[in-house]
Design a protein around this motif. Structure first.
Motif, PDB file in Angstrom:
ATOM      1  N   UNK A 186      65.521  57.334   6.906  1.00  0.00           N
ATOM      2  CA  UNK A 186      66.877  57.386   6.368  1.00  0.00           C
ATOM      3  C   UNK A 186      66.837  57.142   4.862  1.00  0.00           C
ATOM      4  N   UNK A 187      67.593  57.946   4.108  1.00  0.00           N
ATOM      5  CA  UNK A 187      67.660  57.776   2.655  1.00  0.00           C
ATOM      6  C   UNK A 187      69.032  57.226   2.282  1.00  0.00           C
ATOM      7  N   UNK A 188      69.040  56.026   1.714  1.00  0.00           N
ATOM      8  CA  UNK A 188      70.280  55.403   1.247  1.00  0.00           C
ATOM      9  C   UNK A 188      70.232  55.344  -0.275  1.00  0.00           C
ATOM     10  N   UNK A 189      71.104  56.090  -0.928  1.00  0.00           N
ATOM     11  CA  UNK A 189      71.166  56.061  -2.389  1.00  0.00           C
ATOM     12  C   UNK A 189      72.189  55.009  -2.781  1.00  0.00           C
ATOM     13  N   UNK A 190      71.688  53.858  -3.242  1.00  0.00           N
ATOM     14  CA  UNK A 190      72.553  52.728  -3.577  1.00  0.00           C
ATOM     15  C   UNK A 190      72.960  52.800  -5.045  1.00  0.00           C
ATOM     16  N   UNK A 191      74.205  53.157  -5.283  1.00  0.00           N
ATOM     17  CA  UNK A 191      74.721  53.272  -6.657  1.00  0.00           C
ATOM     18  C   UNK A 191      75.115  51.872  -7.112  1.00  0.00           C
TER      19      UNK A 191
END
Length: 267
Positions: free
Chosen positions: A170-175
């Motif tokens: 899973x790819x979580x792009x945390x801004x």
């Protein structure tokens, strides 16, 4: 005396069967016998190979925190583990600790913070990528516009990696750093990255083709003939907003990482 001993010794009950089997083997065509031996050898080798493959497969039990330098990875790492604020400095090695997700199952993973410096990031990613269940790609939302090219290049290398593409973590792009006034939204960052990755895909593919006449060595990003979108990737991708610092009470306040914790709870 010796004759009596011979009479008293029990007769082998399997001797007639063994003798019969030996006779049948001798009567068989040698070609058939060779075929049987080869077939048995293939079965044994296949069983050994399957056992090795299944037992050597790496368990995906790690959550990797990656991103550029000063994106806030290390503070996010500390916040996820303890909820507390702690002053950090640029990482030159990895840090890891058990992380318990906030869900009914209390799932436990290994949280690993990887160095963000461009001379170290790929070295450590190579070390841990096969064990990744999820990758948290941390972006500095406050200066994203200035770093968009660098962020996209790092993300491109990550998404076209053959191991990552095969394992589909899973790819979580945390801004991150949403507490800063000039921070860009997760929606805008996603849109900008899709445009930049689409451009990178064209230039990288052209460069590889010019070198050896073919595009190889990495996975093609997205779908051919279409502009790149994150929805085309084989793994689940989610963009979310967070802040490892507190906007209301300074350093001592609680971090705004609830959206990240909820996403990690779904793993």
């Amino acid at each position: 005396m010796g004759e009596k001993t011979h009479k008293d010794s029990p007769e082998n009950p399997f001797e007639p069967f063994i003798e019969s089997l030996r006779q049948q083997v001798e009567d068989q065509d040698p070609v058939i016998l060779i075929g049987v031996i080869v077939a048995l050898a293939v079965v044994v080798i296949t069983c050994v190979f399957l056992k090795y493959f299944l037992t050597s497969k790496t368990v995906q039990s790690a959550i990797l925190l990656v991103g550029l330098c000063d994106s806030g990875k290390t503070l996010l790492f500390i916040r996820l583990l303890s909820g507390k604020f702690k002053r950090t400095q640029t990482s030159i090695t990895d840090s890891s600790a058990p992380y318990r997700a906030k869900n009914e199952r209390s799932s436990s993973w290994t949280l690993i913070d990887l160095p963000g410096h461009d001379s170290l990031r790929f070295q450590y990613l190579e070390k841990f990528k096969s064990s990744a269940r999820a990758i948290v790609f941390v972006v500095d939302s406050a200066i994203f516009q200035k770093e968009v090219r660098d962020v996209a290049e790092f993300l491109y290398m990550l998404l076209t990696d053959t191991v990552i593409s095969r394992n589909t973590p899973t790819l979580l792009v945390a801004c991150n750093k949403q507490d800063i006034t000039m921070a860009k939204s997760a929606k805008l960052i996603q849109h900008q990255l899709e445009k930049e990755l689409n451009t990178l895909r064209v230039t990288r593919s052209a460069a590889l083709s010019a070198q050896d006449g073919s595009v190889g060595g990495s996975v093609y990003l997205g779908k051919k003939g279409k502009d790149f979108e994150f929805s085309q990737l084989p793994m689940r991708v989610e963009f979310l907003e967070c802040s490892a610092r507190s906007s209301s009470k300074g350093e001592e306040g609680e971090a705004d990482i609830e959206s990240l914790e909820k996403s990690l709870a779904k793993l």
